[in-house]
Design an enzyme around this catalytic site. Structure first.
Site, PDB file in Angstrom:
ATOM      1  N   ASP A 322      21.497  48.371  69.024  1.00  0.00           N
ATOM      2  CA  ASP A 322      22.325  47.743  67.989  1.00  0.00           C
ATOM      3  C   ASP A 322      21.674  46.448  67.509  1.00  0.00           C
ATOM      4  OD1 ASP A 322      24.821  46.854  66.556  1.00  0.00           O
ATOM      5  OD2 ASP A 322      25.691  48.495  67.706  1.00  0.00           O
ATOM      6  N   HIS A 430      27.229  42.474  65.705  1.00  0.00           N
ATOM      7  CA  HIS A 430      27.741  43.837  65.793  1.00  0.00           C
ATOM      8  C   HIS A 430      27.433  44.461  67.156  1.00  0.00           C
ATOM      9  CE1 HIS A 430      27.913  48.181  64.839  1.00  0.00           C
ATOM     10  NE2 HIS A 430      28.706  47.852  63.837  1.00  0.00           N
ATOM     11  N   SER A 617      31.849  52.454  64.171  1.00  0.00           N
ATOM     12  CA  SER A 617      30.954  51.737  65.089  1.00  0.00           C
ATOM     13  C   SER A 617      31.639  51.398  66.399  1.00  0.00           C
ATOM     14  CB  SER A 617      30.465  50.439  64.442  1.00  0.00           C
ATOM     15  OG  SER A 617      29.520  50.695  63.440  1.00  0.00           O
TER      16      SER A 617
END
Length: 720
Positions: A322, A430, A617
């Site tokens: 990520d 994220h 996600s």
């Protein structure tokens, strides 16, 4: 032998014009066999059309020998030089110096954008850019227009085209045969891809710009070349900005700490759970009863029950591939897998690896001081600047918002700007968000819990700032994670261009590691057909549901969808999001300013230590956490990947899930005209992989095999 995916469909957008006149003769014949106006690359023989952006270019900078925060970032230097005529250039125009907007993309690239209506031409800007001594080269930007976005959020994608190709040779090719191919096509090897076989990153010594597309296409026709794809640098920040646009008008919560304690006092802790924390009642995806009460159906994954019947994922490692993974967050710092002594250990490797950095990469997946210097000022602007100054400084964004909301006052526009900038900067973490969903577990029990609170994470960073990612780095990252013998790989990334070389790498990794489970997000395009890489066979693709049990407004569905899990929705209330670990609690964000007493944007608390988010996600790491719980009950790893996935599918349930009226009608239409055929079918499947052409029920169409059930899955593993 070239691998084939049996069902492929052309996915893309309208063609744009370019010239082939600059191509060497060896490429012209191949290029002229196409339409001379096409820009495209291929994915298993299918054309993926692209457009050339006319409003923006990318700039790569010459490397600097320091990462000190005291030196101004080069993207800011370039913006100043273009706006005010500094450095070795004249200003673009005395009346329009502020039109040029420069944003960083990753470590060493910036995007230079001209808004519509400006007097300066892009050619003029490029001439001025070339005069700067710190600029290395100008790169074209392509786009693949989304046909699914609403008029309010629709935007063109950003795909930077460097002079790089990832080439994969057939295994039986000798070294001398490979060298002959490279010499004949005037290519030089930049480096072999690590943790991969027979794949190289190469550059052309004879062409540049969009011509590299044609070189790659020509290479795919050469015997012995298994695949050849430009090493596109994609910016995923626009996709994230669209998804988080619903947060633009979220109100600030005054006296956030007191409000939070009042809210928690009204919510009961889940009963009989062996693991608990202060914020667990807010984590409806783990147990929805505190939020929904005893009378409404459960819409969670029954994690608290699974904890009673499992060891919480102890002894399991999940690789999180990520963006920034701030593993020193108090809820993650004890959950990070530490590399031991091994023959292929990377220089300085201790807690994972950062493949987004230049060269060999970086041993630290956290925010660097240089990166902090690039985003700190904008973050602090949203707290320090009064509305009039904020509107003036961010006039381009202000203009866009005023067009979108013509009746909004200046203060309302300023509020939206603050939230959008904060959301964009917060979303740089994220990877921290995804890691928290999987394995968060603070020692003082003051924070949140992950789905598998006793598992460990291996941080693997592939995204630079603003979501910059390329397939060479992602391919290496997947191979690296597999080489560290992780049990699960979580990829909370989607909407990427389909890539043949990456598909081959995933196939190779799955073939070599029969127990490894790879989980990916289905995509947030609200389309029939999951995105890439979730659509690759063997990857578990996960869609998203909300707290009421509906498919979320953004979740992709239909072809290739395996399962669903809570992904959150914050349209109506921030509390409908998935609560996880944030990154803006770092001291550098607040240096020289006071921390507010209110919560803002996605943040649960004034620092942004915890955030409430939405997206597939976060449904993907929920499933990765469930797999970790399952593998914790199989310490000898007797169950293969196929058996684990089979249990996931068999124990998933439609209980608590609901079809909205809109989805029910959509299903009726698809049932009549044929599944996988919608009005905009040529552009409706971003993965490039065609969904299974078979009749399915409405529930399977939108929810796959159903909502993952952690408790039932753990029990099934124990029964084996």
């Amino acid at each position: 032998m070239r691998r084939l995916i049996s069902s492929l469909i052309l996915a893309g957008c309208f063609f744009s014009a370019t010239s082939f006149s600059l191509l060497p003769q060896q490429y012209r014949d191949f290029a002229q066999a196409q339409t001379a106006d096409e820009l495209f690359y291929t994915f298993y023989g299918q054309k993926i059309p692209l457009d050339l952006r006319r409003d923006t270019v990318a700039v790569s900078f010459k490397p600097r020998n320091t990462r000190s925060r005291s030196i101004q970032p080069l993207y800011l230097q370039l913006q100043q030089d273009l706006r005010r005529g500094g450095g070795n250039t004249r200003s673009i125009g005395s009346n329009h110096r502020s039109d040029v907007d420069v944003k960083p993309l990753g470590e060493n690239i910036a995007l230079v954008n001209l808004p519509s209506g400006t007097r300066a031409s892009l050619n003029t800007v490029q001439l001025q850019i070339q005069k700067q001594p710190y600029v290395q080269e100008i790169l074209p930007i392509l786009s693949r227009k989304s046909q699914s976005a609403s008029p309010e959020t629709k935007s063109e994608s950003v795909i930077v085209l460097p002079n790089e190709i990832v080439i994969s040779f057939a295994g039986e090719m000798s070294e001398s045969q490979r060298q002959i191919i490279l010499l004949r096509h005037n290519l030089e090897v930049l480096r072999p891809l690590r943790f991969s076989k027979n794949r190289y990153l190469v550059r052309s010594k004879s062409v540049s710009g969009t011509e590299i597309l044609h070189v790659a296409n020509q290479l795919t026709q050469v015997a012995g070349v298994q695949s050849a794809t430009p090493n596109f640098i994609q910016a995923t920040s626009d996709h994230m900005s669209q998804l988080l646009a619903t947060a633009a008008n979220l109100p600030e919560t005054p006296h956030a700490a007191e409000r939070l304690q009042q809210q928690l006092a009204q919510l009961p802790q889940p009963k009989d759970t062996p693991i608990s924390s202060n914020l667990l009642p807010l984590q409806w995806h783990l147990n929805s009863t505190p939020r929904r009460g005893q009378l409404l159906a459960r819409t969670d994954i029954r994690a608290t029950e699974a904890w009673r019947n499992s060891n919480g994922g102890r002894g399991v490692v999940v690789a999180v591939i990520d963006s920034l993974i701030q593993w020193d967050h108090p809820d993650l710092v004890k959950k990070t897998y530490k590399s031991g002594d091994r023959s292929d250990k990377l220089p300085g490797e201790e807690y994972g690896w950062d493949f987004s950095s230049q060269g060999e990469g970086d041993a630290d997946t956290r925010l660097s001081s240089q990166e902090m210097s690039q985003i700190q000022a904008e973050f602090q602007d949203t707290f320090k600047l009064p509305s009039d100054q904020l509107l003036k400084k961010y006039q381009q964004l202000s203009g866009i918002l005023k067009q979108r909301y013509p009746k909004a006052s200046d203060s309302e526009i300023a509020h939206r700007i603050r939230n959008l900038i904060r959301a964009e900067i917060g979303s740089e973490f994220h990877g921290t968000w995804a890691a928290g969903v999987i394995a968060a577990n603070s020692e003082d029990k003051a924070g949140i819990l992950g789905v598998a609170p006793h598992t460990q994470i291996l941080p693997v960073r592939v995204f630079g700032l603003r979501g910059a990612i390329n397939m060479a780095s992602l391919s290496e990252a997947i191979g690296y994670a597999a080489s560290r013998n992780v049990d699960v790989i979580n990829m909370s990334l989607g909407g990427l261009l389909p890539d043949e070389g990456l598909t081959e790498q995933i196939f190779d990794v799955l073939d070599a590691h029969r127990n490894l489970v790879i989980v990916a997000s289905a995509g947030n395009e609200n389309l029939d057909g999951v995105g890439f890489p979730a659509g690759i066979p063997g990857v578990v693709s996960v869609g998203a549901t909300n707290m009421t049990g509906n498919r979320t407004f953004y979740s992709s569905y239909g072809g290739g969808l395996d399962l669903v899990a809570p992904g959150g929705e914050i349209q109506n209330s921030l509390s409908g999001g998935i609560l996880t670990t944030g990154g803006t609690w770092l001291d550098g964000f607040w240096q020289g300013m006071s921390v507010p007493d209110y919560a803002w944007g996605l943040a649960l608390d004034p620092l942004g230590k915890y955030v409430q988010v939405q997206g597939t996600s976060f449904s993907a790491p929920i499933v990765s956490g469930v797999v970790a719980l399952m593998k914790g009950e199989d310490p000898k790893r007797r169950l293969s990947r196929d058996e684990i996935v089979s249990i996931l599918n068999q124990t998933a349930t439609y209980d608590g899930l609901n079809l909205s009226k809109a989805d029910a009608n959509r299903y009726r239409l698809q049932k009549e005209v044929g599944f996988g055929t919608v009005v905009d079918a040529p552009v409706s499947r971003p993965s490039g992989i065609f969904p299974k052409a078979k009749p399915v029920s409405a529930q399977e169409y939108f929810f796959g095999r159903g909502l993952v059930n952690a408790d039932a899955a753990v029990q099934a593993v124990k029964n084996r």
